[in-house]
Design an enzyme around this catalytic site. Structure first.
Site, PDB file in Angstrom:
ATOM      1  N   ASN A  81       0.834  -1.202   0.000  1.00  0.00           N
ATOM      2  CA  ASN A  81       0.000   0.000   0.000  1.00  0.00           C
ATOM      3  C   ASN A  81       0.869   1.252   0.000  1.00  0.00           C
ATOM      4  O   ASN A  81       1.931   1.291   0.619  1.00  0.00           O
ATOM      5  CB  ASN A  81      -1.025   0.002   1.145  1.00  0.00           C
ATOM      6  CG  ASN A  81      -0.458  -0.238   2.519  1.00  0.00           C
ATOM      7  OD1 ASN A  81       0.536  -0.933   2.679  1.00  0.00           O
ATOM      8  ND2 ASN A  81      -1.080   0.338   3.537  1.00  0.00           N
ATOM      9  N   GLU A  96       0.444   5.223   0.617  1.00  0.00           N
ATOM     10  CA  GLU A  96      -0.458   6.279   1.095  1.00  0.00           C
ATOM     11  C   GLU A  96      -0.008   7.657   0.627  1.00  0.00           C
ATOM     12  O   GLU A  96       1.057   7.809   0.011  1.00  0.00           O
ATOM     13  CB  GLU A  96      -0.551   6.187   2.625  1.00  0.00           C
ATOM     14  CG  GLU A  96      -1.158   4.854   3.056  1.00  0.00           C
ATOM     15  CD  GLU A  96      -1.424   4.760   4.552  1.00  0.00           C
ATOM     16  OE1 GLU A  96      -0.950   5.609   5.332  1.00  0.00           O
ATOM     17  OE2 GLU A  96      -2.124   3.798   4.935  1.00  0.00           O
ATOM     18  N   CYS A 125      -4.278   0.821  -2.261  1.00  0.00           N
ATOM     19  CA  CYS A 125      -4.088  -0.446  -1.538  1.00  0.00           C
ATOM     20  C   CYS A 125      -3.053  -1.330  -2.230  1.00  0.00           C
ATOM     21  O   CYS A 125      -2.869  -1.255  -3.454  1.00  0.00           O
ATOM     22  CB  CYS A 125      -5.396  -1.231  -1.499  1.00  0.00           C
ATOM     23  SG  CYS A 125      -6.685  -0.480  -0.504  1.00  0.00           S
ATOM     24  N   GLU A 153      -3.213  -4.430  -2.993  1.00  0.00           N
ATOM     25  CA  GLU A 153      -3.773  -5.322  -4.021  1.00  0.00           C
ATOM     26  C   GLU A 153      -3.850  -4.623  -5.375  1.00  0.00           C
ATOM     27  O   GLU A 153      -3.556  -5.212  -6.414  1.00  0.00           O
ATOM     28  CB  GLU A 153      -5.191  -5.780  -3.629  1.00  0.00           C
ATOM     29  CG  GLU A 153      -5.262  -6.647  -2.390  1.00  0.00           C
ATOM     30  CD  GLU A 153      -5.399  -5.866  -1.086  1.00  0.00           C
ATOM     31  OE1 GLU A 153      -4.921  -4.715  -1.015  1.00  0.00           O
ATOM     32  OE2 GLU A 153      -5.994  -6.416  -0.144  1.00  0.00           O
ATOM     33  N   CYS A 180     -10.333  -4.933   0.710  1.00  0.00           N
ATOM     34  CA  CYS A 180     -11.409  -3.941   0.839  1.00  0.00           C
ATOM     35  C   CYS A 180     -12.333  -4.025  -0.373  1.00  0.00           C
ATOM     36  O   CYS A 180     -12.017  -4.681  -1.376  1.00  0.00           O
ATOM     37  CB  CYS A 180     -10.824  -2.540   0.977  1.00  0.00           C
ATOM     38  SG  CYS A 180     -10.339  -1.792  -0.583  1.00  0.00           S
ATOM     39  N   CYS A 233     -10.889  -3.042  -3.803  1.00  0.00           N
ATOM     40  CA  CYS A 233      -9.967  -4.071  -4.308  1.00  0.00           C
ATOM     41  C   CYS A 233     -10.724  -5.298  -4.804  1.00  0.00           C
ATOM     42  O   CYS A 233     -10.332  -5.925  -5.780  1.00  0.00           O
ATOM     43  CB  CYS A 233      -8.947  -4.452  -3.238  1.00  0.00           C
ATOM     44  SG  CYS A 233      -7.768  -3.117  -2.949  1.00  0.00           S
TER      45      CYS A 233
HETATM   46  N1  THU Z   1      -5.245  -1.449   2.683  1.00  0.00           N
HETATM   47  C1  THU Z   1      -4.719  -2.284   1.727  1.00  0.00           C
HETATM   48  O1  THU Z   1      -3.616  -2.047   1.209  1.00  0.00           O
HETATM   49  N2  THU Z   1      -5.446  -3.366   1.380  1.00  0.00           N
HETATM   50  C2  THU Z   1      -6.646  -3.716   1.920  1.00  0.00           C
HETATM   51  O2  THU Z   1      -7.255  -4.670   1.469  1.00  0.00           O
HETATM   52  C3  THU Z   1      -7.175  -2.970   3.059  1.00  0.00           C
HETATM   53  C4  THU Z   1      -6.538  -1.654   3.304  1.00  0.00           C
HETATM   54  C5  THU Z   1      -4.463  -0.265   3.064  1.00  0.00           C
HETATM   55  C6  THU Z   1      -5.044   1.038   2.621  1.00  0.00           C
HETATM   56  C7  THU Z   1      -4.463   1.991   3.643  1.00  0.00           C
HETATM   57  O3  THU Z   1      -3.164   2.371   3.201  1.00  0.00           O
HETATM   58  C8  THU Z   1      -4.325   1.143   4.886  1.00  0.00           C
HETATM   59  O4  THU Z   1      -4.376  -0.204   4.472  1.00  0.00           O
HETATM   60  C9  THU Z   1      -5.412   1.389   5.914  1.00  0.00           C
HETATM   61  O5  THU Z   1      -6.659   1.326   5.352  1.00  0.00           O
END
Ligand code: THU
Length: 162
Positions: free
Chosen positions: A62, A64, A73, A75, A113, A116
């Site tokens: 991920n 940010e 994310c 994925e 999520c 994704c």
């Molecule tokens: N996140 C992911 O990378 N994948 C997921 O399936 C759930 C959430 C990340 C997004 C964000 O950077 C952090 O986790 C918190 O939500």
């Protein structure tokens, strides 16, 4: 009135060591790359590793952003990498792990999520082949899901627009 029900089954393994050798390696890679995540705001580090039909392994984490919605994310980073580096080569299995730096916890499998799930679905439809998911944390149970799209019942896809 008519009632419908949708259900799916998945495997729950007590530990990563119970996976076949190749899957164990892939899952360990996903755990390893969580450290490469850029997650200074949530401190929730997610790592994904995938194997493609040509035998190559790719990873994603991920990423940010101070402008929160610009973050992406693990994925979807991985899916974009797969489509860019190996266009047209089917993606077989994705392992997804995480580490929550806020509480140090990471023993419960993480499910992708909603956004994704939608992206995984589109990727599957595009390659006309299911994507297998291995979900877990740094320790504990692993969920094995044979087809990512079961996570998105009654999905919306391009065919709904034709
Ligand atoms: N996140 C992911 O990378 N994948 C997921 O399936 C759930 C959430 C990340 C997004 C964000 O950077 C952090 O986790 C918190 O939500």
């Amino acid at each position: 009135m008519k009632k419908e029900q949708i259900s799916f089954s998945y495997e729950v393994l007590n530990a990563v060591e119970l996976l076949p050798e190749a899957d164990q390696e892939l899952f360990k890679k996903a755990r390893e790359v969580t450290q490469l995540a850029y997650a200074p705001y949530s401190r929730f580090f997610v790592g994904a590793a995938a194997v493609l039909q040509n035998g190559k392994t790719i990873t994603g984490t991920n990423q940010e952003n101070a402008s929160f919605p610009a973050g992406i994310c693990a994925e979807r980073v991985l899916l974009s990498a797969a489509a860019s580096l190996y266009p047209g080569i089917p993606l077989l299995t994705i392992a997804i792990s995480y580490f929550n730096k806020n509480n140090g916890k990471s023993e419960r499998p993480l499910a992708p999520c909603g956004i994704c799930r939608q992206s995984l679905l589109e990727y599957e439809l595009r390659q006309q082949q299911p994507i297998r998911l291995l979900l877990g944390g740094m320790e504990g149970e692993i969920f094995v899901i044979d087809d990512a799209k079961v996570l998105l019942p009654l999905y919306f896809s391009g065919s709904d627009m034709t």
